[in-house]
Scaffold this motif. Structure first.
Motif, PDB file in Angstrom:
ATOM      1  N   LEU A 225      19.481 121.740-117.748  1.00  0.00           N
ATOM      2  CA  LEU A 225      18.836 121.734-116.433  1.00  0.00           C
ATOM      3  C   LEU A 225      19.393 122.851-115.547  1.00  0.00           C
ATOM      4  CD1 LEU A 225      18.519 117.926-115.566  1.00  0.00           C
ATOM      5  CD2 LEU A 225      16.713 119.503-116.281  1.00  0.00           C
ATOM      6  N   VAL A 226      20.693 123.090-115.618  1.00  0.00           N
ATOM      7  CA  VAL A 226      21.290 124.172-114.836  1.00  0.00           C
ATOM      8  C   VAL A 226      20.766 125.520-115.334  1.00  0.00           C
ATOM      9  CG1 VAL A 226      23.427 125.338-114.177  1.00  0.00           C
ATOM     10  CG2 VAL A 226      23.363 122.848-114.309  1.00  0.00           C
ATOM     11  N   ASP A 227      20.698 125.694-116.650  1.00  0.00           N
ATOM     12  CA  ASP A 227      20.162 126.941-117.208  1.00  0.00           C
ATOM     13  C   ASP A 227      18.714 127.145-116.780  1.00  0.00           C
ATOM     14  OD1 ASP A 227      22.520 127.598-118.488  1.00  0.00           O
ATOM     15  OD2 ASP A 227      21.934 126.716-120.407  1.00  0.00           O
ATOM     16  N   ALA A 228      17.947 126.064-116.742  1.00  0.00           N
ATOM     17  CA  ALA A 228      16.548 126.148-116.330  1.00  0.00           C
ATOM     18  C   ALA A 228      16.429 126.556-114.857  1.00  0.00           C
ATOM     19  CB  ALA A 228      15.840 124.807-116.566  1.00  0.00           C
ATOM     20  N   PHE A 229      17.336 126.057-114.025  1.00  0.00           N
ATOM     21  CA  PHE A 229      17.345 126.439-112.612  1.00  0.00           C
ATOM     22  C   PHE A 229      17.571 127.939-112.475  1.00  0.00           C
ATOM     23  CE2 PHE A 229      19.869 127.291-108.769  1.00  0.00           C
ATOM     24  CZ  PHE A 229      18.973 126.878-107.793  1.00  0.00           C
ATOM     25  N   HIS A 230      18.537 128.459-113.211  1.00  0.00           N
ATOM     26  CA  HIS A 230      18.815 129.898-113.172  1.00  0.00           C
ATOM     27  C   HIS A 230      17.616 130.706-113.651  1.00  0.00           C
ATOM     28  CE1 HIS A 230      23.388 128.981-113.561  1.00  0.00           C
ATOM     29  NE2 HIS A 230      22.990 128.959-112.301  1.00  0.00           N
ATOM     30  N   GLU A 231      16.975 130.220-114.701  1.00  0.00           N
ATOM     31  CA  GLU A 231      15.824 130.941-115.233  1.00  0.00           C
ATOM     32  C   GLU A 231      14.647 130.889-114.262  1.00  0.00           C
ATOM     33  OE1 GLU A 231      12.908 130.908-119.185  1.00  0.00           O
ATOM     34  OE2 GLU A 231      14.678 129.638-119.103  1.00  0.00           O
ATOM     35  N   ARG A 232      14.415 129.727-113.662  1.00  0.00           N
ATOM     36  CA  ARG A 232      13.274 129.578-112.749  1.00  0.00           C
ATOM     37  C   ARG A 232      13.360 130.537-111.574  1.00  0.00           C
ATOM     38  NH1 ARG A 232      10.417 129.946-109.213  1.00  0.00           N
ATOM     39  NH2 ARG A 232       8.953 128.477-108.245  1.00  0.00           N
ATOM     40  N   PHE A 233      14.558 130.755-111.058  1.00  0.00           N
ATOM     41  CA  PHE A 233      14.707 131.595-109.876  1.00  0.00           C
ATOM     42  C   PHE A 233      15.314 132.960-110.190  1.00  0.00           C
ATOM     43  CE2 PHE A 233      14.530 127.222-108.278  1.00  0.00           C
ATOM     44  CZ  PHE A 233      13.392 127.343-107.485  1.00  0.00           C
ATOM     45  N   ASP A 234      15.220 133.365-111.461  1.00  0.00           N
ATOM     46  CA  ASP A 234      15.596 134.728-111.880  1.00  0.00           C
ATOM     47  C   ASP A 234      16.989 135.125-111.407  1.00  0.00           C
ATOM     48  OD1 ASP A 234      13.094 135.201-113.144  1.00  0.00           O
ATOM     49  OD2 ASP A 234      12.191 135.593-111.191  1.00  0.00           O
ATOM     50  N   VAL A 235      17.922 134.214-111.534  1.00  0.00           N
ATOM     51  CA  VAL A 235      19.305 134.529-111.178  1.00  0.00           C
ATOM     52  C   VAL A 235      19.832 135.569-112.170  1.00  0.00           C
ATOM     53  CG1 VAL A 235      21.638 133.607-110.885  1.00  0.00           C
ATOM     54  CG2 VAL A 235      19.642 132.221-110.248  1.00  0.00           C
ATOM     55  N   PRO A 236      20.394 136.676-111.683  1.00  0.00           N
ATOM     56  CA  PRO A 236      20.920 137.700-112.599  1.00  0.00           C
ATOM     57  C   PRO A 236      21.941 137.089-113.566  1.00  0.00           C
ATOM     58  CG  PRO A 236      20.875 138.531-110.355  1.00  0.00           C
ATOM     59  CD  PRO A 236      20.564 137.055-110.277  1.00  0.00           C
ATOM     60  N   PRO A 237      21.932 137.529-114.812  1.00  0.00           N
ATOM     61  CA  PRO A 237      22.849 136.960-115.815  1.00  0.00           C
ATOM     62  C   PRO A 237      24.304 136.917-115.374  1.00  0.00           C
ATOM     63  CG  PRO A 237      21.232 138.366-116.884  1.00  0.00           C
ATOM     64  CD  PRO A 237      21.022 138.531-115.403  1.00  0.00           C
ATOM     65  N   SER A 238      24.746 137.968-114.670  1.00  0.00           N
ATOM     66  CA  SER A 238      26.154 138.014-114.259  1.00  0.00           C
ATOM     67  C   SER A 238      26.477 136.970-113.197  1.00  0.00           C
ATOM     68  CB  SER A 238      26.490 139.410-113.713  1.00  0.00           C
ATOM     69  OG  SER A 238      25.697 139.699-112.566  1.00  0.00           O
ATOM     70  N   GLN A 239      25.425 136.415-112.556  1.00  0.00           N
ATOM     71  CA  GLN A 239      25.638 135.429-111.501  1.00  0.00           C
ATOM     72  C   GLN A 239      25.370 134.003-111.972  1.00  0.00           C
ATOM     73  OE1 GLN A 239      26.711 136.462-108.289  1.00  0.00           O
ATOM     74  NE2 GLN A 239      27.015 138.325-109.486  1.00  0.00           N
ATOM     75  N   ARG A 240      25.007 133.850-113.236  1.00  0.00           N
ATOM     76  CA  ARG A 240      24.666 132.525-113.743  1.00  0.00           C
ATOM     77  C   ARG A 240      25.935 131.763-114.135  1.00  0.00           C
ATOM     78  NH1 ARG A 240      19.006 133.043-117.198  1.00  0.00           N
ATOM     79  NH2 ARG A 240      17.880 134.259-115.608  1.00  0.00           N
ATOM     80  N   ILE A 241      26.368 130.906-113.252  1.00  0.00           N
ATOM     81  CA  ILE A 241      27.558 130.089-113.501  1.00  0.00           C
ATOM     82  C   ILE A 241      27.105 128.661-113.758  1.00  0.00           C
ATOM     83  CG2 ILE A 241      29.721 129.237-112.548  1.00  0.00           C
ATOM     84  CD1 ILE A 241      29.816 131.770-110.815  1.00  0.00           C
ATOM     85  N   ASN A 242      27.341 128.195-114.977  1.00  0.00           N
ATOM     86  CA  ASN A 242      26.943 126.832-115.342  1.00  0.00           C
ATOM     87  C   ASN A 242      28.191 125.973-115.462  1.00  0.00           C
ATOM     88  OD1 ASN A 242      25.989 124.463-116.586  1.00  0.00           O
ATOM     89  ND2 ASN A 242      24.360 125.569-117.627  1.00  0.00           N
ATOM     90  N   PRO A 243      28.398 125.056-114.525  1.00  0.00           N
ATOM     91  CA  PRO A 243      29.633 124.252-114.549  1.00  0.00           C
ATOM     92  C   PRO A 243      29.744 123.332-115.752  1.00  0.00           C
ATOM     93  CG  PRO A 243      28.089 123.399-112.921  1.00  0.00           C
ATOM     94  CD  PRO A 243      27.532 124.709-113.389  1.00  0.00           C
ATOM     95  N   PHE A 244      28.641 123.151-116.506  1.00  0.00           N
ATOM     96  CA  PHE A 244      28.696 122.286-117.684  1.00  0.00           C
ATOM     97  C   PHE A 244      29.067 123.046-118.954  1.00  0.00           C
ATOM     98  CE2 PHE A 244      26.359 119.679-114.750  1.00  0.00           C
ATOM     99  CZ  PHE A 244      26.802 118.399-115.039  1.00  0.00           C
ATOM    100  N   ASN A 245      29.140 124.382-118.863  1.00  0.00           N
ATOM    101  CA  ASN A 245      29.575 125.147-120.032  1.00  0.00           C
ATOM    102  C   ASN A 245      31.023 124.799-120.367  1.00  0.00           C
ATOM    103  OD1 ASN A 245      27.168 126.477-120.401  1.00  0.00           O
ATOM    104  ND2 ASN A 245      27.772 128.308-119.271  1.00  0.00           N
ATOM    105  N   GLY A 246      31.272 124.477-121.613  1.00  0.00           N
ATOM    106  CA  GLY A 246      32.624 124.143-122.042  1.00  0.00           C
ATOM    107  C   GLY A 246      33.038 122.718-121.734  1.00  0.00           C
ATOM    108  N   VAL A 247      32.167 121.949-121.096  1.00  0.00           N
ATOM    109  CA  VAL A 247      32.484 120.547-120.800  1.00  0.00           C
ATOM    110  C   VAL A 247      31.883 119.686-121.904  1.00  0.00           C
ATOM    111  CG1 VAL A 247      32.207 118.654-119.169  1.00  0.00           C
ATOM    112  CG2 VAL A 247      32.502 120.989-118.324  1.00  0.00           C
ATOM    113  N   GLY A 248      32.737 119.200-122.781  1.00  0.00           N
ATOM    114  CA  GLY A 248      32.277 118.392-123.911  1.00  0.00           C
ATOM    115  C   GLY A 248      33.178 117.198-124.134  1.00  0.00           C
TER     116      GLY A 248
END
Length: 482
Positions: A225-248
């Protein structure tokens, strides 16, 4: 062309020899536009040119109004944000964060100021051009709808059952996050939020209420869902911070995976109950025959009961069904993955069952109900075999795939031969890209016969003879087999 002085047609008005644009400002934009009416020159004496300029200018003005609304209230609406980005595109400028602009060439920054300044210093395109446009404050609860819109092309072939299942995983993730943490804007999610969400589910896992795999899915769906938010609003790749990355979450040492919890049926049980249909008289004929076909062929039950009539080929020299994506509105179906696209040869009991339903299984196609109906019937009538001593797990109808894997193993089929029949990825098995052709129907039929059960009217040939036949076919095609 006849020109009528001071007559306004569709917002274009001739004054003297020059055309002007003139239209009322909608009440919606009163907060950002003090004028009650737009009245400005189009700078041309040609009517056709005036109409073209009017269309472009009016569109730019409305985009600017929408974008300027982003400064009203708690943050930009989706429409306001999209309008600002679209206006930026019209200027031929790509969005860059302010930090990148400050660190970049001065000429780039000056060019942006000059281009945006043509719309006025108060125009909302200015913060967009200077990398200061804020992201919309889209709530977590709004994301299931957005991801569905974003993935519309990918899910277009899903039938109602498949779409409901796909949709529910994101609805449930957003709902559970909102209840456990809070329903907050996506752009304000933090690692603390992600850790809190994980902590809740880990606690339930540790109490034995859910499995590790269940928790992993909950975390994965929020990450998506966080990745989809970034994609929907064309957030530049360098600014895409997903707090769920690495959380397992790691599996407990004494915990089986979900796949491990599903046990393979004994082969004798499959032959008696699902192939010969002993004890299934209380089930409707479609449910019985779906179970027979999937058990005999090793296919997923959904692959069988979602079949459209056009993919059932009983009159072919080698009777089979074709598993593929179908986008026709009446018979929509999406496969699990690309490897699942394959023909499935019908032999023995599977062929007999399919002949009873040449148009497919309308009772279950694209609907819910098959799995719960059959599994409930099996349990209520004590038809499932007993769990072997020392084993922990459960039986469901989907376990026929596990038994099919065992049948292929004892037939000494290679991993690739098994993958061809079950619809698994050959590339993953090989660990490299796949080249060469796949086995044709004739070879697939020989593979299928190696693991088929005999019926009252048909007996599969020995595996030795079938291997010899495979070699003969390959030799006829020019391949060396010795």
């Amino acid at each position: 062309m006849i020109r009528i002085e001071n007559m306004c047609v569709d917002g274009v008005e001739l004054r003297g020899r020059v055309y002007y644009m003139r239209f009322r400002v909608p009440a919606k934009y009163s907060e950002v536009e003090p004028r009650r009416e737009v009245n400005q020159t189009l700078g041309t004496r040609e009517y056709d040119e005036a109409k073209a300029r009017f269309t472009l200018k009016k569109r730019a003005i409305f985009k600017d109004w929408e974008a300027r609304l982003s400064g009203v209230g708690i943050g930009p609406s989706h429409g306001a944000y999209d309008a600002a980005m679209s206006l930026l595109d019209d200027l031929g400028i790509s969005y860059k964060p302010m930090e990148a602009l400050i660190a970049g060439p001065l000429n780039d920054l000056l060019m942006r100021v000059e281009a945006a300044g043509k719309h006025g210093v108060g125009s909302a395109v200015m913060p967009a051009a200077l990398g200061a446009m804020k992201l919309p404050k889209t709530l977590v609860s709004e994301m299931p709808t957005i991801i569905e819109e974003l993935k519309a092309a990918e899910i277009s072939a899903k039938n109602p059952r498949q779409l409901r299942m796909w949709r529910n995983k994101y609805l449930q993730a957003a709902t559970s996050f909102s209840l456990i943490v809070t329903d907050k804007p996506m752009c304000e999610l933090t690692e603390i939020d992600a850790v809190a969400y994980r902590k809740h589910w880990k606690g339930r896992r540790d109490k034995g209420e859910v499995t590790t795999q269940y928790v992993t899915k909950k975390l994965r769906f929020m990450r998506q869902l966080v990745d989809a938010f970034h994609e929907r609003f064309d957030v530049p790749p360098s600014q895409r911070i997903n707090p769920f990355n690495g959380v397992g979450i790691e599996k407990l040492s004494n915990e089986s995976t979900q796949e491990g919890q599903k046990l393979a049926f004994p082969v004798a049980w499959v032959q008696k109950v699902l192939i010969n249909q002993v004890g299934l008289d209380g089930l409707n004929i479609q449910a019985r025959d779906i179970s027979t076909i999937s058990a005999e062929c090793g296919s997923r039950q959904t692959e069988v009961y979602d079949l459209p009539p056009s993919d059932i080929h009983l009159d072919h020299a080698i009777p089979h069904v074709q598993l593929k994506v179908v986008e026709d509105s009446e018979f929509k179906r999406q496969l699990k993955n690309s490897a699942s696209k394959r023909p499935v040869v019908l032999l023995g009991a599977a062929l007999e069952a399919m002949k009873r339903h040449p148009e497919g299984f309308s009772r279950y196609r694209g609907k819910d109900g098959y799995s719960s109906a059959v599994n409930s019937y099996m349990r209520e009538n004590n038809l499932f075999p007993a769990i072997p001593k020392g084993e922990t797990g459960r039986f469901t109808l989907s376990c026929t795939r596990h038994t099919f894997e065992d049948r292929m193993g004892f037939a000494k089929m290679t991993n690739e031969e098994r993958a061809y029949l079950m619809g698994h990825s050959i590339g993953k098995i090989r660990g490299r890209p796949v080249y060469g052709s796949k086995p044709d129907l004739q070879i697939r039929a020989l593979y299928q016969e190696m693991v088929s059960f005999p019926t009252a009217s048909w007996e599969p040939r020995s595996i030795k003879l079938l291997r010899e036949e495979i070699d003969r076919v390959a030799s006829d095609l020019g391949f060396r087999v010795d």
